[in-house]
Design an enzyme around this catalytic site. Structure first.
Site, mmCIF file in Angstrom:
data_model
loop_
_atom_site.group_PDB
_atom_site.id
_atom_site.type_symbol
_atom_site.label_atom_id
_atom_site.label_comp_id
_atom_site.label_asym_id
_atom_site.label_seq_id
_atom_site.Cartn_x
_atom_site.Cartn_y
_atom_site.Cartn_z
ATOM 1 N N ASP A 40 4.279 -4.930 3.674
ATOM 2 C CA ASP A 40 5.723 -5.151 3.786
ATOM 3 C C ASP A 40 6.022 -6.536 4.354
ATOM 4 O O ASP A 40 6.962 -7.217 3.927
ATOM 5 C CB ASP A 40 6.373 -4.067 4.650
ATOM 6 N N HIS A 90 0.835 -1.206 0.000
ATOM 7 C CA HIS A 90 0.000 0.000 0.000
ATOM 8 C C HIS A 90 0.871 1.259 0.000
ATOM 9 O O HIS A 90 2.080 1.214 0.273
ATOM 10 C CB HIS A 90 -0.896 0.004 1.232
#
Length: 429
Positions: free
Chosen positions: A336, A59
């Site tokens: 991540d 994102h």
């Protein structure tokens, strides 16, 4: 996602791929030089036809997930940072994987319990993040609409499949990416598919995969006690005036530092001075939790997701697959903590924390004359050479062999995840 996911806390059988791998090997054209079968001439890329693209992305930029303990070290996260750029506006619908109603998002509920200094909630996508995702969409448009006429210039649901974790910043990041990719033009409804938190596999599901939770329990706290990490953490906390008893580790420090930097907010001098070290120690902490040598841990972390990516490849390769069952483009909005183990399993992790709006792109090609299949990987727009591949353009069978080490079918995933729980029940715990 850094703090939240990490806080909850042989080789894989390749028989299913054996026949496919054999066929792919048999169909490989005799490109070898006279000296030996493994010495191949370079493939003429002009004879390659792009068949499918899969993009896994993080994102865009957001507010921190957990604020630093002292208020004087916190920056102000004001609502002006949430302004929606007009060029990113695009309507979309969210469903579950079966096309039903959007599931409840426990993560969003938890983020809304944390109000940051300045009034924003934790983990909110910002204007900067939206612009980052729009830029990524424009890069994909240049690659697959303008440079190569692979995708239609307007969104077509028959060409694109979209899946995201059920977290609002990811859904909104996907909207912005699509707005950039298709310039807000669409021929049909945009549907983003998502899953229940209990069965989500687009991130390591520490909360609901019992075996993964057991393996990693305590590793995050133990990481802060490791030689090197411990001394550096003490140095940074003392420089910031953070008490040694405060639960602040390098993951929290990096989360705040990265968010402040990308928004050009005034970070405290200590964070700026130790920026490189904070990122490296955050990576060290994550690697201590994930552990390269813990193959089953990595399998449970991203094995089901690898299985999805693999299945998409195999559907295209299989001539019996109806066109309606495949798409030209598959988009996956992740985190991540998804990308790091994914890069590790592919052998292309660069020991740097995956930044906001980063993408891992997987292209599938077929040679027009030999009919041989190839995979090409890009990370952050740069060509990668996966483990076990001779170069960037990797024969599909070699690529499948590489990921087979970690790929888990849904059945094997659930079986492996429940092992710790079943052993506990067997021992009367």
């Amino acid at each position: 996602m850094i703090s939240r996911v990490f806080k909850l806390r042989m080789w894989a059988p390749v028989g299913v791929l054996t026949s496919l791998t054999y066929c792919l090997h048999q169909r490989r054209v005799a490109l070898a030089e006279p000296g030996g079968a493994d010495q191949q001439n370079p493939v003429d890329r002009n004879l390659l036809e792009l068949k499918m693209v899969q993009v896994v992305f993080r994102h865009g930029a957001r507010s921190p997930l957990k604020p630093l303990p002292q208020e004087d070290q916190q920056v102000e996260w004001k609502s002006q940072l949430l302004e929606v750029p007009p060029q990113t506006q695009l309507e979309y619908t969210v469903t579950n994987l079966a096309g039903g109603p959007k599931p409840h998002s426990p993560f969003d509920s938890q983020y809304h319990e944390t109000t940051l200094k300045g009034g924003m909630f934790a983990g909110q996508l910002t204007k900067v993040g939206m612009e980052q995702m729009f830029a990524l969409g424009e890069r994909l448009r240049k690659n697959y609409v303008e440079d190569i006429p692979f995708l239609s210039p307007t969104f077509n649901p028959l060409e694109v499949f979209i899946r995201s974790t059920n977290i609002y910043r990811n859904l909104e990041s996907t909207r912005c990416l699509l707005a950039g990719l298709f310039q807000r033009q669409k021929e049909g409804p945009i549907v983003i598919h998502t899953d229940e938190a209990s069965s989500e596999v687009l991130y390591p599901n520490y909360q609901y995969c019992w075996n993964l939770q057991k393996r990693t329990r305590g590793r995050r706290q133990a990481a802060s006690l490791q030689p090197g990490i411990s001394e550096d953490l003490k140095k940074v906390k003392e420089g910031m005036g953070i008490a040694s008893s405060d639960e602040v580790d390098f993951l929290v420090l990096l989360d705040n530092m990265a968010a402040e930097q990308v928004h050009s907010l005034p970070s405290c001098p200590t964070l700026k001075r130790f920026a490189w070290m904070i990122e490296q120690r955050a990576v060290d902490t994550a690697l201590y939790i994930l552990q390269w040598e813990d193959r089953e841990g990595l399998q449970m972390a991203v094995g089901p997701f690898l299985h999805i990516l693999e299945s998409n490849l195999l559907k295209v390769v299989d001539p019996a697959t109806p066109p309606s069952k495949t798409r030209k483009l598959y988009l996956y909005a992740a985190h991540d903590v998804t990308l790091m183990p994914l890069l590790m399993t592919l052998g292309i992790f660069d020991h740097k924390w995956p930044p906001f709006a980063v993408d891992l792109t997987m292209e599938l090609y077929q040679h027009r004359e030999s009919k041989e299949w190839f995979v090409q990987l890009y990370y952050r727009g740069k060509e990668q050479v996966p483990k076990g591949c001779p170069d960037g353009l990797c024969p599909l069978d070699k690529f499948l062999n590489t990921i087979s080490v970690y790929t888990l079918s849904p059945e094997k995933y659930h079986m492996l995840c429940s092992e710790a729980q079943m052993m506990g029940l067997g021992n009367g715990e």
